[in-house]
Design an enzyme around this catalytic site. Structure first.
Site, PDB file in Angstrom:
ATOM      1  N   ASP A  78      -9.225 -11.229   6.202  1.00  7.81           N
ATOM      2  CA  ASP A  78      -9.432 -12.586   6.729  1.00  7.81           C
ATOM      3  C   ASP A  78     -10.576 -12.529   7.721  1.00  7.81           C
ATOM      4  OD1 ASP A  78      -6.838 -11.304   8.235  1.00  7.81           O
ATOM      5  OD2 ASP A  78      -8.186 -12.255   9.651  1.00  7.81           O
TER       6      ASP A  78
ATOM      7  N   GLU B 252       0.849  -1.208   0.000  1.00  7.21           N
ATOM      8  CA  GLU B 252       0.000   0.000   0.000  1.00  7.21           C
ATOM      9  C   GLU B 252       0.873   1.241   0.000  1.00  7.21           C
ATOM     10  OE1 GLU B 252      -3.696  -0.963   2.964  1.00  7.21           O
ATOM     11  OE2 GLU B 252      -1.825  -0.340   3.844  1.00  7.21           O
TER      12      GLU B 252
HETATM   13  N1  SAH Z   1       0.073 -12.621   6.787  1.00  4.33           N
HETATM   14  C1  SAH Z   1       0.466 -11.274   6.519  1.00  4.33           C
HETATM   15  C2  SAH Z   1       0.771 -10.659   7.828  1.00  4.33           C
HETATM   16  C3  SAH Z   1       0.001  -9.462   8.084  1.00  4.33           C
HETATM   17  S1  SAH Z   1      -0.267  -9.476   9.755  1.00  4.33           S
HETATM   18  C4  SAH Z   1       1.649 -11.255   5.635  1.00  4.33           C
HETATM   19  O1  SAH Z   1       2.347 -12.245   5.634  1.00  4.33           O
HETATM   20  O2  SAH Z   1       1.868 -10.238   4.948  1.00  4.33           O
HETATM   21  C5  SAH Z   1      -0.102  -7.987  10.330  1.00  4.33           C
HETATM   22  C6  SAH Z   1      -1.075  -6.961   9.870  1.00  4.33           C
HETATM   23  O3  SAH Z   1      -2.359  -7.466   9.561  1.00  4.33           O
HETATM   24  C7  SAH Z   1      -1.230  -5.999  10.982  1.00  4.33           C
HETATM   25  O4  SAH Z   1      -1.109  -4.721  10.425  1.00  4.33           O
HETATM   26  C8  SAH Z   1      -2.634  -6.241  11.522  1.00  4.33           C
HETATM   27  O5  SAH Z   1      -3.188  -5.024  11.925  1.00  4.33           O
HETATM   28  C9  SAH Z   1      -3.377  -6.838  10.342  1.00  4.33           C
HETATM   29  N2  SAH Z   1      -4.333  -7.936  10.557  1.00  4.33           N
HETATM   30  C10 SAH Z   1      -5.025  -8.509   9.534  1.00  4.33           C
HETATM   31  N3  SAH Z   1      -5.784  -9.516   9.994  1.00  4.33           N
HETATM   32  C11 SAH Z   1      -5.592  -9.594  11.326  1.00  4.33           C
HETATM   33  C12 SAH Z   1      -6.076 -10.475  12.352  1.00  4.33           C
HETATM   34  N4  SAH Z   1      -6.919 -11.469  12.064  1.00  4.33           N
HETATM   35  N5  SAH Z   1      -5.649 -10.281  13.627  1.00  4.33           N
HETATM   36  C13 SAH Z   1      -4.782  -9.282  13.899  1.00  4.33           C
HETATM   37  N6  SAH Z   1      -4.280  -8.449  12.974  1.00  4.33           N
HETATM   38  C14 SAH Z   1      -4.660  -8.581  11.692  1.00  4.33           C
END
Ligand code: SAH
Length: 244
Positions: A214, A7
């Site tokens: 998700d 982004e």
């Molecule tokens: N799996 C992703 C990781 C992103 S996790 C990757 O490999 O690129 C971290 C980010 O996702 C954080 O900014 C958080 O705010 C957001 N996020 C998205 N879904 C989330 C969830 N189920 N629980 C907590 N944070 C979540």
């Protein structure tokens, strides 16, 4: 502030008069967007990262408003991947001094606050920007096959409560527990409530815009990097360029 590099890259690509500064370990990009001075920075993940980055933006760049974008887990069944959630208030779901300090669960000690609201004006303009995006560039921005393969229909925009904590929520049990404790909760992520607390302390107008990536449960089966690159980052840019 953006929580995803994809982004961030797309936002930086829209700027003119670009310059960069290193602050601590962070790369800060300065530039102009729609003739306004903007500062763009990666938030990091988690509450500490989001709080230190917000504070840095306020103290060093004297920003007049803060816009945060990222992805989040959808809590309510009606939320689908690709939906847009505009945070109207924020709670730290891992803040719990009940019992020891005699305050309510989720209450921030010494602030006597549980939920911190975002700027009303920015809520309205963000919703407007998101609607305009979905009614225009959205159709050409994201390939139909891409949406279909991730099971995404035309996104819906929601406004409401977001919870943040230093935990990636991906279990049905935790999801249900949060839903029970916070029945109004729309989405869960790791930064918004930290930004909210800093903004509150400095009286800074702020907004958090999240794309649902998700369902915060056991089968968060989507291809995360592809979702961010092909879908969420387009939404963010489409909204940001109309909002600023
Ligand atoms: N799996 C992703 C990781 C992103 S996790 C990757 O490999 O690129 C971290 C980010 O996702 C954080 O900014 C958080 O705010 C957001 N996020 C998205 N879904 C989330 C969830 N189920 N629980 C907590 N944070 C979540």
């Amino acid at each position: 502030m953006a929580a995803m590099h994809e982004e961030l890259n797309r936002i930086v690509a829209m700027l003119s008069d670009v310059s960069e500064e290193k602050v601590g370990h962070k790369l800060v990009t300065l530039g102009k967007l729609n003739n306004k001075n903007v500062v763009v920075v990666f938030s990091g993940w988690g509450k500490v990262a989001a709080a230190t980055t917000s504070t840095m933006l306020i103290e060093r760049y004297a920003i007049s408003q803060l816009i945060f974008t990222g992805v989040a887990g959808g809590i309510q069944d009606f939320l689908n991947i690709g939906d847009i959630v505009i945070g109207t208030s924020f709670v730290q779901h891992d803040m719990d001094c009940a019992g020891v300090l005699g305050i309510k669960r989720f209450e921030i000690p010494l602030l006597s606050l549980t939920e911190i609201p975002s700027s009303k004006t920015l809520q309205i303009s963000s919703e407007q920007a998101a609607n305009e995006y979905l009614d225009s560039d959205f159709a050409s921005d994201v390939a139909y096959e891409e949406l279909q393969s991730l099971n995404i229909a035309k996104p819906t925009i929601y406004k409401g409560l977001i919870a943040s904590g230093d935990q990636f929520i991906s279990s049905e049990e935790k999801l249900q527990e949060l839903k029970k404790a916070l029945p109004e909760l729309l989405a869960v992520e790791m930064e918004g409530a930290a930004v909210a607390q800093v903004a509150h302390e400095y009286d800074l107008p702020f907004i958090v815009i999240r794309i649902i990536s998700d369902k915060a449960n056991d089968d968060s089966l989507i291809d995360f990097p592809r979702f961010i690159e092909e879908i969420a980052s387009h939404f963010t840019v489409g909204i940001i360029k109309r909002l600023i």
